[in-house]
Each structure stands twice: as structure tokens, then as C-alpha cells.
Design a protein around this motif. Sequence first.
Motif: not given
Length: 167
Positions: A123-129, A153-157, A160-167
Amino acid sequence: APKLQRPVVKRFDAGGMTPEEAVNVAVYDRVNRSVVNITTKTGRNFLFVEGISEGSGSGCVLDKKGHILTNFHVIEDARRATVTLYDGKSYDAKLVGADPINDLVVLKIDAPKRSLYPVVIGNSKRLKVGMRVFAIGNPFGLERTMSTGIISSLNRSLKARGNRTIR
């Protein structure tokens, strides 16, 4: 007079491992059979000459139905993909779905259920730096590998491909 500190002594378990090493080994033992190697064959045409190239990457077993998760870049442009399981047996893979922007693919193989060891999804919601993470793979089909790192880091943008941003 200043008080001298005693040197830190690592404690070892019966197997001669530190507690940290014991955790590493336990994680590897738990996940190792879920890791697969994926080989691809890609046909390319150049000046009317067709050539075949091969690629290789890692993936993991998602379920007992034979679904395999890997990265899109592993199978991109592939004409054929083969999945090799923990037991060394190989199966032709069919594409189920792809998300090139997020670099994900689901493949399907027809393997016996007894040969499939699904990975436990966290569960990635439990991750902490600062938390420790493990990467286990089989990118070249020679032997499984394991490395460790930390969540940096968390919540980094990311772009990606197609000039899209992944958060």
C-alpha cells in the motif's frame, strides 16, 4: 574526565546475520518466486533488410490466472514475448493491456497454477520518506538480483511520454 563510549557491537542471530541482514534475506525469500524474466523478439526493417533483435527485462506474477506485470519499455515494439518463471519454465505471453504513459503492461501466460507465485502488493499510501525499499528482479535471465534503497521523495511530478506529467 570525559567518559569513553563503548564500541557498538552488532548482534548476530544463529545464522550469523545482523538483524538488518535477516530482514533482507526474509524479504528476498518471500518475493523471489514471484519474479519473472521476460525476453522479447523485435523485428526491424532497415533499407529492405529485416533484422531480429532481442530484449530482456523483469516482471512479477500478479495472480494464479497467469497475469504478469512489467514495464511498457520491456515489451515496446516486441513481436513476441516469453515469460520465464522461477522454476525455469518458459511460456509465450499475450498482451492484456498497456499504459505506455505510466510505463506499465499486463501480460498473460498459460502456466499451471502450481507454478505461479503471486506477489503481495503493498500500500503506497503508507510510504514515508526514509523508509527502506527493495528491488528484486531478473533482467537478464541469469540470476535474480536484489538491491536496497530508501524512499527519497513522495508526490514528486515527473515528465513522461507525450509531454504528460506523472505525480
